[in-house]
Design a protein around this motif. Structure first.
Motif, PDB file in Angstrom:
ATOM      1  N   GLU A 136     -22.155  35.564  22.969  1.00 20.99           N
ATOM      2  CA  GLU A 136     -22.924  36.049  21.827  1.00 20.99           C
ATOM      3  C   GLU A 136     -22.778  37.566  21.676  1.00 20.99           C
ATOM      4  OE1 GLU A 136     -26.923  34.824  22.312  1.00 20.99           O
ATOM      5  OE2 GLU A 136     -26.478  32.671  22.200  1.00 20.99           O
ATOM      6  N   PRO A 137     -22.532  38.023  20.451  1.00 16.61           N
ATOM      7  CA  PRO A 137     -22.379  39.465  20.219  1.00 16.61           C
ATOM      8  C   PRO A 137     -23.566  40.278  20.728  1.00 16.61           C
ATOM      9  CG  PRO A 137     -21.680  38.236  18.295  1.00 16.61           C
ATOM     10  CD  PRO A 137     -22.306  37.230  19.235  1.00 16.61           C
ATOM     11  N   LYS A 138     -24.792  39.792  20.527  1.00 12.60           N
ATOM     12  CA  LYS A 138     -25.971  40.569  20.920  1.00 12.60           C
ATOM     13  C   LYS A 138     -26.079  40.725  22.428  1.00 12.60           C
ATOM     14  CE  LYS A 138     -29.112  36.570  20.841  1.00 12.60           C
ATOM     15  NZ  LYS A 138     -30.324  35.982  20.213  1.00 12.60           N
ATOM     16  N   ALA A 139     -25.498  39.790  23.193  1.00  8.32           N
ATOM     17  CA  ALA A 139     -25.509  39.909  24.644  1.00  8.32           C
ATOM     18  C   ALA A 139     -24.399  40.830  25.138  1.00  8.32           C
ATOM     19  CB  ALA A 139     -25.371  38.529  25.284  1.00  8.32           C
ATOM     20  N   LEU A 140     -23.287  40.873  24.410  1.00 11.57           N
ATOM     21  CA  LEU A 140     -22.156  41.704  24.815  1.00 11.57           C
ATOM     22  C   LEU A 140     -22.313  43.162  24.397  1.00 11.57           C
ATOM     23  CD1 LEU A 140     -19.313  39.192  24.004  1.00 11.57           C
ATOM     24  CD2 LEU A 140     -19.585  40.337  26.208  1.00 11.57           C
ATOM     25  N   ALA A 141     -22.979  43.397  23.269  1.00 17.55           N
ATOM     26  CA  ALA A 141     -23.056  44.753  22.715  1.00 17.55           C
ATOM     27  C   ALA A 141     -23.588  45.784  23.707  1.00 17.55           C
ATOM     28  CB  ALA A 141     -23.895  44.739  21.441  1.00 17.55           C
ATOM     29  N   PRO A 142     -24.686  45.522  24.446  1.00 15.23           N
ATOM     30  CA  PRO A 142     -25.183  46.546  25.378  1.00 15.23           C
ATOM     31  C   PRO A 142     -24.193  46.908  26.479  1.00 15.23           C
ATOM     32  CG  PRO A 142     -26.854  44.866  24.985  1.00 15.23           C
ATOM     33  CD  PRO A 142     -25.568  44.348  24.407  1.00 15.23           C
ATOM     34  N   LEU A 143     -23.343  45.962  26.859  1.00 17.52           N
ATOM     35  CA  LEU A 143     -22.378  46.229  27.927  1.00 17.52           C
ATOM     36  C   LEU A 143     -21.272  47.177  27.482  1.00 17.52           C
ATOM     37  CD1 LEU A 143     -21.999  42.662  29.473  1.00 17.52           C
ATOM     38  CD2 LEU A 143     -23.393  44.557  30.298  1.00 17.52           C
ATOM     39  N   LEU A 183     -15.942  39.629  32.268  1.00 15.33           N
ATOM     40  CA  LEU A 183     -15.037  39.399  31.141  1.00 15.33           C
ATOM     41  C   LEU A 183     -14.714  40.702  30.423  1.00 15.33           C
ATOM     42  CD1 LEU A 183     -16.558  36.149  29.583  1.00 15.33           C
ATOM     43  CD2 LEU A 183     -14.478  36.337  30.963  1.00 15.33           C
ATOM     44  N   VAL A 184     -15.727  41.518  30.175  1.00 11.41           N
ATOM     45  CA  VAL A 184     -15.548  42.781  29.465  1.00 11.41           C
ATOM     46  C   VAL A 184     -14.606  43.715  30.216  1.00 11.41           C
ATOM     47  CG1 VAL A 184     -16.770  44.920  28.861  1.00 11.41           C
ATOM     48  CG2 VAL A 184     -17.698  42.720  28.161  1.00 11.41           C
ATOM     49  N   GLY A 200     -10.394  42.055  28.557  1.00  8.91           N
ATOM     50  CA  GLY A 200     -11.607  42.775  28.178  1.00  8.91           C
ATOM     51  C   GLY A 200     -11.575  43.303  26.765  1.00  8.91           C
ATOM     52  N   ALA A 201     -10.408  43.787  26.299  1.00  7.99           N
ATOM     53  CA  ALA A 201     -10.320  44.314  24.933  1.00  7.99           C
ATOM     54  C   ALA A 201     -10.644  43.239  23.913  1.00  7.99           C
ATOM     55  CB  ALA A 201      -8.926  44.888  24.686  1.00  7.99           C
ATOM     56  N   LEU A 202     -10.190  42.015  24.182  1.00  9.57           N
ATOM     57  CA  LEU A 202     -10.478  40.892  23.286  1.00  9.57           C
ATOM     58  C   LEU A 202     -11.961  40.568  23.300  1.00  9.57           C
ATOM     59  CD1 LEU A 202      -9.720  38.400  21.568  1.00  9.57           C
ATOM     60  CD2 LEU A 202      -9.190  37.216  23.701  1.00  9.57           C
ATOM     61  N   VAL A 203     -12.561  40.489  24.487  1.00 13.28           N
ATOM     62  CA  VAL A 203     -13.978  40.143  24.610  1.00 13.28           C
ATOM     63  C   VAL A 203     -14.852  41.228  23.999  1.00 13.28           C
ATOM     64  CG1 VAL A 203     -15.842  39.635  26.234  1.00 13.28           C
ATOM     65  CG2 VAL A 203     -13.535  38.767  26.671  1.00 13.28           C
ATOM     66  N   ARG A 204     -14.473  42.483  24.178  1.00 13.43           N
ATOM     67  CA  ARG A 204     -15.285  43.575  23.632  1.00 13.43           C
ATOM     68  C   ARG A 204     -15.376  43.510  22.115  1.00 13.43           C
ATOM     69  NH1 ARG A 204     -12.824  46.290  28.013  1.00 13.43           N
ATOM     70  NH2 ARG A 204     -11.111  47.154  26.758  1.00 13.43           N
ATOM     71  N   ARG A 219     -18.573  44.093  18.980  1.00 15.76           N
ATOM     72  CA  ARG A 219     -18.454  45.209  18.048  1.00 15.76           C
ATOM     73  C   ARG A 219     -18.640  44.721  16.617  1.00 15.76           C
ATOM     74  NH1 ARG A 219     -13.869  47.420  21.499  1.00 15.76           N
ATOM     75  NH2 ARG A 219     -14.718  49.326  22.421  1.00 15.76           N
ATOM     76  N   ALA A 220     -19.848  44.865  16.101  1.00 19.02           N
ATOM     77  CA  ALA A 220     -20.139  44.385  14.741  1.00 19.02           C
ATOM     78  C   ALA A 220     -19.319  45.120  13.699  1.00 19.02           C
ATOM     79  CB  ALA A 220     -21.625  44.537  14.444  1.00 19.02           C
ATOM     80  N   HIS A 221     -18.966  46.373  13.986  1.00 18.76           N
ATOM     81  CA  HIS A 221     -18.254  47.179  12.991  1.00 18.76           C
ATOM     82  C   HIS A 221     -16.775  47.331  13.338  1.00 18.76           C
ATOM     83  CE1 HIS A 221     -22.073  48.068  11.162  1.00 18.76           C
ATOM     84  NE2 HIS A 221     -22.543  48.514  12.305  1.00 18.76           N
ATOM     85  N   GLY A 222     -16.304  46.596  14.322  1.00 15.77           N
ATOM     86  CA  GLY A 222     -14.896  46.633  14.664  1.00 15.77           C
ATOM     87  C   GLY A 222     -14.111  45.638  13.829  1.00 15.77           C
TER      88      GLY A 222
END
Length: 293
Positions: A103-110, A167-168, A173-177, A181-184
């Protein structure tokens, strides 16, 4: 016990029973087992992680197969129309896989904790790799918590965060990140993909999708194809055909009506493209159960 051996034991135990079974064990987490190889089954794959604990799985995207065996994983960054099957499975050594939604919201803080702040201009929508012990360890600990509700309340979030961190910071990691990234680039393409999925029966206007993604039509087309390995029109067609297959199995309507419902103006074109995609005519699938693997 080796982490992979314990993962296999936990997946098989939590899946239970015989035959093909998929069990949701935690929010966004499931385990799947089967005692025999399966046919190639169409499905929609959302951003997720899948680790094979035993056997071999094949995921096909736009006719390109991705095979991954015990100790390997598949990571998906956007919604993709894929097909999947278990290639190696038996009663003595059942195919076993762990799956977790990303989920984006779980990954964003990392992302704030990583040194890499760049956004790749082009990236694939999925990739395979070998699961390191550092990744397998928190996955095993997460599955141990399924039967321990008191421990789960305290420890589950930490296990999930560690899985995402591995994963990050891992090979892909670049793919998972990109998921976080909502604005990527991935976020922009994902918005366009959601629009296609929501309005799959409507005429597709690439210019409108490009505007939604904040790109020129030519740039949008390049990035969309880099992520999904297909054009927007090809993507829409696969969504239409998968929706049609579900309707053929569940709706009280004839083949022509379902073709019109998913956006086809010609019953003959619908039948022709359906056969090309699934290898059988639409009438063959009428009233049949559509298995999701």
């Amino acid at each position: 016990m080796h982490p992979l051996d314990e993962l296999r034991h936990l997946v098989v135990r939590h899946a239970g029973g015989r035959g093909l079974r998929k069990v949701r064990v935690l929010d966004g987490v499931s385990v799947t087992c089967t005692d025999e190889p399966t046919e190639l089954v169409p499905a929609m794959s959302e951003p997720s992680l899948a680790i094979v604990a035993q056997g071999v799985k094949r995921t096909v995207l736009n006719d390109v197969p991705y095979d991954y065996a015990a100790g390997q994983y598949l990571v998906v960054s956007v919604d993709l129309p894929v097909s999947g099957q278990a290639l190696a499975a038996s009663a003595d050594e059942p195919f076993a896989v762990f799956s977790m939604a990303l989920e984006p919201k779980a990954l964003a803080p990392l992302l704030l904790e990583t040194a890499d702040s760049t956004t790749p201009q082009r990236f694939p929508g999925l990739a395979t790799s070998t699961a390191t012990p550092d990744l397998l360890d928190p996955v095993v600990r997460l599955l141990r918590l399924v039967d321990r509700p008191a421990d789960r309340r305290v420890l589950e979030s930490g296990c999930r965060r560690e899985i995402l961190w591995r994963l990050v910071t891992g090979e892909h990691g670049a793919l998972v990140r990109q998921i976080g990234r909502a604005h990527g680039t991935a976020g922009h393409i994902a918005r366009a993909i959601r629009r296609i999925r929501q309005e799959y029966a409507e005429p597709l206007r690439v210019a409108d999708l490009a505007a939604l993604a904040g790109m020129s039509p030519s740039m949008f087309h390049r990035h969309f194809r880099a992520v999904t390995s297909m054009t927007p029109i090809q993507y829409q067609k696969r969504i239409r055909l998968r929706e049609a297959r579900v309707l053929l199995a569940t709706a009280a309507a004839n083949v022509a009506e379902i073709g019109y419902r998913v956006g086809y103006e010609s019953p003959s074109q619908f039948s022709r493209e359906y056969r090309r995609e699934f290898g059988v005519s639409p009438s063959h699938d009428t009233g049949r159960l559509v298995l999701r693997f």
